[in-house]
Every structure is written in structure tokens, then in C-alpha cells.
Design a protein around this motif. Structure first.
Motif, PDB file in Angstrom:
ATOM      1  N   UNK A  92       0.827  -1.204   0.000  1.00  0.00           N
ATOM      2  CA  UNK A  92       0.000   0.000   0.000  1.00  0.00           C
ATOM      3  C   UNK A  92       0.865   1.260   0.000  1.00  0.00           C
ATOM      4  N   UNK A  93       1.966   1.252   0.740  1.00  0.00           N
ATOM      5  CA  UNK A  93       2.836   2.428   0.748  1.00  0.00           C
ATOM      6  C   UNK A  93       3.466   2.633  -0.629  1.00  0.00           C
ATOM      7  N   UNK A  94       4.020   1.575  -1.202  1.00  0.00           N
ATOM      8  CA  UNK A  94       4.634   1.697  -2.537  1.00  0.00           C
ATOM      9  C   UNK A  94       3.595   2.098  -3.581  1.00  0.00           C
ATOM     10  N   UNK A  95       2.390   1.584  -3.460  1.00  0.00           N
ATOM     11  CA  UNK A  95       1.333   1.853  -4.433  1.00  0.00           C
ATOM     12  C   UNK A  95       1.029   3.344  -4.539  1.00  0.00           C
ATOM     13  N   UNK A  96       1.172   4.068  -3.431  1.00  0.00           N
ATOM     14  CA  UNK A  96       0.886   5.509  -3.467  1.00  0.00           C
ATOM     15  C   UNK A  96       1.871   6.267  -4.348  1.00  0.00           C
ATOM     16  N   UNK A  97       2.979   5.646  -4.707  1.00  0.00           N
ATOM     17  CA  UNK A  97       3.979   6.327  -5.540  1.00  0.00           C
ATOM     18  C   UNK A  97       3.887   5.923  -7.012  1.00  0.00           C
ATOM     19  N   UNK A  98       2.964   5.035  -7.358  1.00  0.00           N
ATOM     20  CA  UNK A  98       2.856   4.561  -8.752  1.00  0.00           C
ATOM     21  C   UNK A  98       2.685   5.717  -9.730  1.00  0.00           C
TER      22      UNK A  98
END
Length: 185
Positions: free
Chosen positions: A35-41
């Protein structure tokens, strides 16, 4: 009648399957990290460094901070309080330097920040799998915010999951303020 002929590579047979509580920890960590990485997509380096709220936080800085937190606490599991600073002895300048982990600094890239996060995650995951005893305890470092004196490896893992989840919420707000994208919903 059919038979299932599954082949196993030497690497797969040498690594036992992770089950039970350790599998649960790995799954909880993986979910929050996703979820944290997904916010940077789809973001550029510049976008990852933008402040979109009244706070000092940006998405790249949040990933840097969570990386630092995870790395520090995983090292604590192994080395104890010596892996962390004596927070009671830190000066205002020391705390100001620590704030740099909440920002994208000149020359930093989102790809580099995410790669460092992956490295920290691999270390923690390897620790979850290999640690002989999740009940092993370490004395906490000196800090005015600790009311406990010792934490078990299990308690540290709980803290890493909670810290990551908390910052996922921050990241959602920052990303939605940046371009309207939402991680969930």
C-alpha cells in the motif's frame, strides 16, 4: 487417474515453507509495504518530493522514513539498543538532521528510495524467517517516549507493521492532494 508431477528446484527444497505466525508476519508486512509503494505509482521524482499538505511530508520522504524505521528496528532485533541512538542525548541539530529522511533531497530519486525500501524489507523478511525465537527480548534504547524497558522481537515486528500502516494513511492523503489518486476506494 492422473498424477501431479511437480518438479522442485534445489533452491526450493532447501528453503522450508514458512507457516504459522511467521507467515502471518510476512503477509502483514507485505500488505502494508504494498500500500505504501502503491501511493507512488506513476509519479516523477519531482512529484514524489512535493509537499501537498500543511505538513513537511512528501511521498518520497515517507518511503525514506519508513525505510529508516524498518531498518533501525530490524537491526534492534539483532543488536539491541546499540543499533539505535540514545535519543535522550540528541540535540536540536540532531533532530533537525533526522527530519531530512522526511524529504526528497537533491540527487535522490524515487527509484532509489524504493530500491532502498526493498532492501530493508528483504532484511526484515529474512529475519522473520530465520530468527530462532520471536520471544527474544532486547533492552530499548534511551528515549523519553518509551514507557517499557524491553521489547520482544514479536513486539518490534508489531511496531514495524503499525508504523508502516500509519504512514500508508499519510501517503494516501498526500497522493490524493497531489493528483486525486486514491490507494483504496
Amino acid at each position: 487417474m492422473t498424477t501431479d508431477k511437480t518438479t522442485t528446484t534445489p533452491e526450493q527444497s532447501a528453503t522450508p515453507a514458512v507457516t504459522g505466525e511467521r507467515a502471518d508476519w510476512l503477509q502483514a508486512l507485505a500488505k502494508q509495504r504494498h500500500f505504501l509503494r502503491f501511493t507512488t505509482n506513476g509519479l516523477t521524482d519531482e512529484q514524489a518530493g512535493l509537499r501537498t499538505t500543511a505538513s513537511e511530508l512528501c511521498l518520497g520522504g515517507l518511503v525514506k522514513h519508513v525505510t529508516s524505521v524498518e531498518r533501525g528496528w530490524a537491526e534492534f532485533i539483532v543488536k539491541g539498543a546499540s543499533a539505535m541512538p540514545d535519543f535522550t542525548a540528541m540535540t536540536e541539530e540532531d533532530f533537525a538532521r533526522r527530519l531530512e529522511e522526511f524529504r526528497m533531497l537533491p540527487g535522490e530519486t524515487l527509484a532509489g528510495v524504493l530500491a532502498a525500501y526493498e532492501e530493508a524489507a528483504r532484511f526484515t523478511d529474512d529475519l522473520v524467517v530465520s530468527l530462532p525465537d520471536l520471544d527474544a527480548v532486547q533492552e530499548l534504547p534511551k528515549a523519553p517516549w518509551f514507557t517499557d524497558t524491553r521489547w520482544s522481537a514479536r513486539r518490534v515486528l508489531m511496531h514495524i507493521v503499525a508504523e508502516t500502516a500509519q504512514h500508508c494513511g499519510h501517503a494516501d492523503i498526500i497522493r490524493e492532494s497531489l493528483d486525486g489518486a486514491k490507494t483504496m476506494g
